[in-house]
Each structure stands twice: as C-alpha cells, then as structure tokens.
Design a protein around this motif. Structure first.
Motif, PDB file in Angstrom:
ATOM      1  N   TYR A   1       0.862  -1.191   0.000  1.00  0.00           N
ATOM      2  CA  TYR A   1       0.000   0.000   0.000  1.00  0.00           C
ATOM      3  C   TYR A   1       0.892   1.233   0.000  1.00  0.00           C
ATOM      4  O   TYR A   1       1.645   1.451   0.941  1.00  0.00           O
ATOM      5  CB  TYR A   1      -0.913   0.025   1.226  1.00  0.00           C
ATOM      6  N   ASP A   2       0.830   1.993  -1.054  1.00  0.00           N
ATOM      7  CA  ASP A   2       1.500   3.290  -1.284  1.00  0.00           C
ATOM      8  C   ASP A   2       1.953   3.409  -2.729  1.00  0.00           C
ATOM      9  O   ASP A   2       1.753   4.437  -3.353  1.00  0.00           O
ATOM     10  CB  ASP A   2       2.699   3.560  -0.373  1.00  0.00           C
ATOM     11  N   ASP A   3       2.631   2.370  -3.248  1.00  0.00           N
ATOM     12  CA  ASP A   3       3.099   2.351  -4.631  1.00  0.00           C
ATOM     13  C   ASP A   3       4.061   3.494  -4.929  1.00  0.00           C
ATOM     14  O   ASP A   3       3.949   4.177  -5.941  1.00  0.00           O
ATOM     15  CB  ASP A   3       1.916   2.376  -5.620  1.00  0.00           C
ATOM     16  N   VAL A   4       5.026   3.689  -4.040  1.00  0.00           N
ATOM     17  CA  VAL A   4       6.105   4.644  -4.295  1.00  0.00           C
ATOM     18  C   VAL A   4       7.272   3.918  -4.964  1.00  0.00           C
ATOM     19  O   VAL A   4       7.770   4.339  -6.008  1.00  0.00           O
ATOM     20  CB  VAL A   4       6.561   5.331  -2.997  1.00  0.00           C
ATOM     21  N   VAL A   5       7.701   2.789  -4.367  1.00  0.00           N
ATOM     22  CA  VAL A   5       8.789   1.988  -4.953  1.00  0.00           C
ATOM     23  C   VAL A   5       8.353   0.542  -5.175  1.00  0.00           C
ATOM     24  O   VAL A   5       9.192  -0.323  -5.441  1.00  0.00           O
ATOM     25  CB  VAL A   5      10.052   2.036  -4.065  1.00  0.00           C
ATOM     26  N   ALA A   6       7.064   0.273  -5.092  1.00  0.00           N
ATOM     27  CA  ALA A   6       6.569  -1.108  -5.186  1.00  0.00           C
ATOM     28  C   ALA A   6       6.924  -1.771  -6.512  1.00  0.00           C
ATOM     29  O   ALA A   6       7.174  -2.971  -6.565  1.00  0.00           O
ATOM     30  CB  ALA A   6       5.055  -1.138  -4.980  1.00  0.00           C
TER      31      ALA A   6
ATOM     32  N   ALA B   1       0.143  -3.383  -5.967  1.00  0.00           N
ATOM     33  CA  ALA B   1       0.063  -2.303  -4.980  1.00  0.00           C
ATOM     34  C   ALA B   1      -1.195  -1.478  -5.150  1.00  0.00           C
ATOM     35  O   ALA B   1      -1.676  -1.267  -6.265  1.00  0.00           O
ATOM     36  CB  ALA B   1       1.288  -1.394  -5.091  1.00  0.00           C
ATOM     37  N   VAL B   2      -1.708  -1.005  -4.017  1.00  0.00           N
ATOM     38  CA  VAL B   2      -2.729   0.038  -4.026  1.00  0.00           C
ATOM     39  C   VAL B   2      -2.003   1.357  -4.164  1.00  0.00           C
ATOM     40  O   VAL B   2      -1.074   1.656  -3.403  1.00  0.00           O
ATOM     41  CB  VAL B   2      -3.568   0.006  -2.744  1.00  0.00           C
ATOM     42  N   SER B   3      -2.420   2.139  -5.165  1.00  0.00           N
ATOM     43  CA  SER B   3      -1.716   3.374  -5.491  1.00  0.00           C
ATOM     44  C   SER B   3      -2.613   4.583  -5.249  1.00  0.00           C
ATOM     45  O   SER B   3      -3.469   4.907  -6.071  1.00  0.00           O
ATOM     46  CB  SER B   3      -1.281   3.344  -6.971  1.00  0.00           C
ATOM     47  N   PRO B   4      -2.462   5.262  -4.108  1.00  0.00           N
ATOM     48  CA  PRO B   4      -3.209   6.500  -3.897  1.00  0.00           C
ATOM     49  C   PRO B   4      -2.775   7.550  -4.917  1.00  0.00           C
ATOM     50  O   PRO B   4      -1.620   7.542  -5.366  1.00  0.00           O
ATOM     51  CB  PRO B   4      -2.807   6.922  -2.474  1.00  0.00           C
ATOM     52  N   PRO B   5      -3.660   8.464  -5.278  1.00  0.00           N
ATOM     53  CA  PRO B   5      -3.335   9.476  -6.298  1.00  0.00           C
ATOM     54  C   PRO B   5      -2.492  10.599  -5.716  1.00  0.00           C
ATOM     55  O   PRO B   5      -2.937  11.742  -5.581  1.00  0.00           O
ATOM     56  CB  PRO B   5      -4.708   9.971  -6.752  1.00  0.00           C
TER      57      PRO B   5
ATOM     58  N   VAL C   1      -1.873  -4.188 -10.563  1.00  0.00           N
ATOM     59  CA  VAL C   1      -1.559  -5.612 -10.412  1.00  0.00           C
ATOM     60  C   VAL C   1      -0.226  -5.914 -11.076  1.00  0.00           C
ATOM     61  O   VAL C   1      -0.018  -5.637 -12.259  1.00  0.00           O
ATOM     62  CB  VAL C   1      -2.675  -6.487 -11.024  1.00  0.00           C
ATOM     63  N   ARG C   2       0.701  -6.489 -10.287  1.00  0.00           N
ATOM     64  CA  ARG C   2       2.018  -6.848 -10.808  1.00  0.00           C
ATOM     65  C   ARG C   2       2.291  -8.319 -10.477  1.00  0.00           C
ATOM     66  O   ARG C   2       1.360  -9.127 -10.485  1.00  0.00           O
ATOM     67  CB  ARG C   2       3.083  -5.917 -10.229  1.00  0.00           C
ATOM     68  N   GLY C   3       3.530  -8.644 -10.188  1.00  0.00           N
ATOM     69  CA  GLY C   3       3.905 -10.048 -10.089  1.00  0.00           C
ATOM     70  C   GLY C   3       3.841 -10.682  -8.723  1.00  0.00           C
ATOM     71  O   GLY C   3       4.216 -11.846  -8.566  1.00  0.00           O
ATOM     72  N   SER C   4       3.391  -9.979  -7.684  1.00  0.00           N
ATOM     73  CA  SER C   4       3.464 -10.527  -6.332  1.00  0.00           C
ATOM     74  C   SER C   4       2.161 -11.167  -5.869  1.00  0.00           C
ATOM     75  O   SER C   4       2.064 -11.599  -4.705  1.00  0.00           O
ATOM     76  CB  SER C   4       3.859  -9.423  -5.342  1.00  0.00           C
ATOM     77  N   THR C   5       1.144 -11.246  -6.723  1.00  0.00           N
ATOM     78  CA  THR C   5      -0.117 -11.908  -6.354  1.00  0.00           C
ATOM     79  C   THR C   5      -0.494 -12.899  -7.442  1.00  0.00           C
ATOM     80  O   THR C   5      -0.256 -12.676  -8.616  1.00  0.00           O
ATOM     81  CB  THR C   5      -1.254 -10.898  -6.159  1.00  0.00           C
ATOM     82  N   ARG C   6      -1.109 -14.009  -7.004  1.00  0.00           N
ATOM     83  CA  ARG C   6      -1.606 -15.001  -7.952  1.00  0.00           C
ATOM     84  C   ARG C   6      -2.740 -15.773  -7.280  1.00  0.00           C
ATOM     85  O   ARG C   6      -2.957 -15.691  -6.085  1.00  0.00           O
ATOM     86  CB  ARG C   6      -0.500 -15.944  -8.396  1.00  0.00           C
ATOM     87  N   ALA C   7      -3.465 -16.567  -8.082  1.00  0.00           N
ATOM     88  CA  ALA C   7      -4.604 -17.321  -7.581  1.00  0.00           C
ATOM     89  C   ALA C   7      -4.167 -18.388  -6.590  1.00  0.00           C
ATOM     90  O   ALA C   7      -3.122 -19.020  -6.745  1.00  0.00           O
ATOM     91  CB  ALA C   7      -5.352 -17.940  -8.742  1.00  0.00           C
ATOM     92  N   HIS C   8      -4.986 -18.557  -5.552  1.00  0.00           N
ATOM     93  CA  HIS C   8      -4.787 -19.639  -4.576  1.00  0.00           C
ATOM     94  C   HIS C   8      -5.976 -20.572  -4.719  1.00  0.00           C
ATOM     95  O   HIS C   8      -7.115 -20.179  -4.483  1.00  0.00           O
ATOM     96  CB  HIS C   8      -4.700 -19.067  -3.160  1.00  0.00           C
ATOM     97  N   THR C   9      -5.725 -21.800  -5.081  1.00  0.00           N
ATOM     98  CA  THR C   9      -6.820 -22.725  -5.420  1.00  0.00           C
ATOM     99  C   THR C   9      -7.254 -23.607  -4.268  1.00  0.00           C
ATOM    100  O   THR C   9      -8.363 -24.129  -4.269  1.00  0.00           O
ATOM    101  CB  THR C   9      -6.420 -23.616  -6.609  1.00  0.00           C
TER     102      THR C   9
END
Length: 365
Positions: free
Chosen positions: A298-303, A312-316, A353-361
């Motif tokens: 949460y922030d998306d400064v250097v995520a 990351a959640v990216s506030p404006p 959405v980038r590479g650090s999340t994926r589906a959990h089955t």
C-alpha cells in the motif's frame, strides 16, 4: 538484512529533499553503507536529474524557500510537509506544477520529526507574507493531531490540508482538505485477494500517522465483515511503525511467523519498503512469492521496482497535491472563494496488479 538498492536510493533522495543538501559521508553513516556505495547511488540519481552533485555534497533539485526580501508581497504560498516523507513529496510536485503555472511563488518548509514542528514554520511563513498555506502535518498520534486543532483553526489566511482529514465536529472541521479515500484503497486490496481465492490474510500497517490509523481500521473492518475471509490478523509492519500501544504479542510478532501461525496465503502491507522487506524475509524461510504467499503493498512509491514487482494500491499522490493547490488558488480569488462552503475532497486510489499476487486454489484449508 541488506536493503534493496532502489529502496536505498529512495531514502537518499528523501533525505536530501528534506534538508536541501547533505554530505555524502553523513548519508553513508545514516544508511550504514560505505561512502563509495552512496557516491555510486548519487551518481545514478544525478544522471536521472533527481539530485545535483557537488564536491562531497549532494543537493536537492526541489525549489528552495525564498528569503523574505525576495518573495513578492502577497504572491507567495507556503507549503509545509514532513521531513523524510517520500509519499508527500509526490503530492508536493503535483502542487508545485499548478502553483507555478499560476505564477504563484512557493515557499517550501520541511517540518522535522518532532511534535509541534509545523506551528513555528507556519508562523514564520505568515510573517514573511505568505497569503495561503498547503499543509500536511505529521500527526504521529491522535493526541498530536488534536493539539494542533486550535491554532490551525485560527489561521487568518486560506489553508488546505493534504492527506489529512480532521475528526468530524472538531475545531478544524471547517478547513478545506484533499485526501485519498484510503477505505476504498483497503477494499481494493481485500477484494483483489479474495477474488484470487485467498481466505486467510495478514494485514500489516504502520500505526504512526492519520493514513496508517485509517488504513488499519478499514482493513480490519472490511476483512471482519467479509463473508469469504475465513481468518485474518493485524500486526505492525515493522518494529518502528508505531509509537504508541499497547500492542499484543501477536501484533508485534515477526510477520513471517504470524503468516505461518495463521496459515495465511496472502498479506497486505503498508507501505512499500516493509512489503519488500517481508518478501526478503519470506525468501530466507523458503516461502515463495507469489507461489506460496501473495503480497499487496500500500502506497506504490517503490513497489514496482523490487526484485519481484509488487501488486500495490496506489493512492493518487500527485493529484492530491494538484487538487489541493487548485482549491487554494480558488480560495485566494476573493471574488469567488470566500463564498464557497468548506470542501472535503476525496480521490480514489487504484490497484496496480504486478507479479506478487496469484490465484490460490486450495480454499479448503
């Protein structure tokens, strides 16, 4: 644990922007790295146009506060932001663009990391002739926030708060503010993970700013009420993330251990640096991201520049500054601004959405 090079460079940038200039040797001592390493980082930041390098000294490219005799009477706006706060420096850049296009000079003031630091800076700015204020008080605790209400509400020039929302009904509720809707951001993070099949989630946030307190409350409320979240826990994102308490033993636990205890398959961290450090911690324990655990920052400064780019959640951030500056300029237009009611503007974060999340089955856990 070695700090990622991009994170270290962000820390160097934030330190120099906060002070205007810094010695390379001092930066090396603060970051606990060699002078050669800092010189290399400074060269890269200088090449990117983000810093200016001198003999043993590095300088900021941000506008410096003008001496009082150089500020045209009635044509300056004071901007007060906390020291070492990269997130708000992005808001500062957004405000700077709007004000400079309007021909308004900026007097930048950096508040050090001590309680009540903003008040003397504001008083100095007003004595120097500032006709308006953009403010982002540090407010590390609710008590510090409430201590500023009286003098801020008594200001005799237009002021707009950036990323700060005073308590409803307080003495400061009649001051304009522009904020990110962090509750919306929290919901984006939870819904993203739930949609991927995650049912056990750990939330780790800071607890030393209004944003941190809002985000903690929102994440825990949303997860607690969500019909598909089977179990969740909250903890501090790092040992230095909170000043108060009391906290339970679990709330100050090492995050990798808490994830194991809860059998969690996902985590949401505030902010980016702590999320990047968690990924390193998990790797040392043979936990893969995102295969074994999904991580949302949460922030998306250097995520986006970690070894594993973080969802990351990216506030404006920059837009908060732009809108705050536009609102202040409207207030300064006495023919129109004085007639308007107080404005509380909320801007919605987005999810990247980038590479650090994926589906959990395996939802049968």
């Amino acid at each position: 644990m070695r700090e990622p090079v991009d994170v270290r460079r962000q820390r160097i940038l934030a330190a120099v922007q906060a002070r205007g200039a810094a010695r390379v040797s001092d930066l090396a001592a603060e970051l606990q790295v060699s002078v050669v390493t800092v010189r290399r980082d400074v060269e890269e930041l200088t090449r990117a146009g983000r810093l200016r390098r001198g003999h043993g000294v590095v300088r900021s490219v941000l506008p410096e506060p003008l001496p009082p005799d150089e500020v045209p009477d009635g044509d300056a706006v004071a901007v007060v932001v906390p020291e070492r706060h990269t997130y708000l420096y992005e808001a500062l850049h957004g405000a700077r663009t709007v004000l400079e296009e309007a021909g308004v000079r900026i007097a930048l003031h950096i508040a050090p990391q001590v309680a009540g630091a903003e008040r003397p800076l504001v008083e100095r700015a007003l004595a120097d002739g500032a006709r308006g204020l953009l403010l982002a008080p540090r407010w590390r605790s609710l008590a510090a926030e409430e201590a500023d209400y009286a003098w801020l509400s008594a200001l005799e020039v237009p002021a707009v708060l950036m990323e700060r929302r005073p308590r409803p009904g307080s003495a400061l509720s009649a001051v304009d503010s522009v904020c990110s809707d962090h509750r919306h951001g929290a919901r984006l993070a939870v819904e993203h993970l739930v949609a991927l099949g995650h049912r056990r989630i750990v939330f780790a946030t800071r607890d030393d700013s209004p944003t941190a307190r809002t985000l903690r409350a929102a994440l825990t409320e949303i997860a607690g009420a969500h019909p598909l979240v089977a179990d969740w826990a909250w903890a501090l994102s790092s040992p230095s993330a909170g000043q108060g308490g009391p906290y339970t033993e679990r709330e100050t636990a090492e995050l990798s251990a808490l994830l194991r205890e809860k059998r969690a398959t996902a985590a949401v961290l505030h902010g980016d640096v702590d999320a990047l450090m968690l990924i390193q911690q998990l790797a040392e324990n043979a936990v893969r991201v995102p295969e074994d655990c999904s991580v949302v920052a949460y922030d998306d400064v250097v995520a986006g520049i970690g070894t594993i780019p973080l969802t990351a959640v990216s506030p404006p951030k920059a837009e908060v500054g732009r809108v705050a500056a536009e609102l202040l300029l409207q207030r300064l237009d006495k023919a129109r601004g004085a007639a308007w009611s107080v404005r509380r503007i909320e801007l919605l974060p987005t999810l990247v959405v980038r590479g650090s999340t994926r589906a959990h089955t395996d939802t049968g856990e």
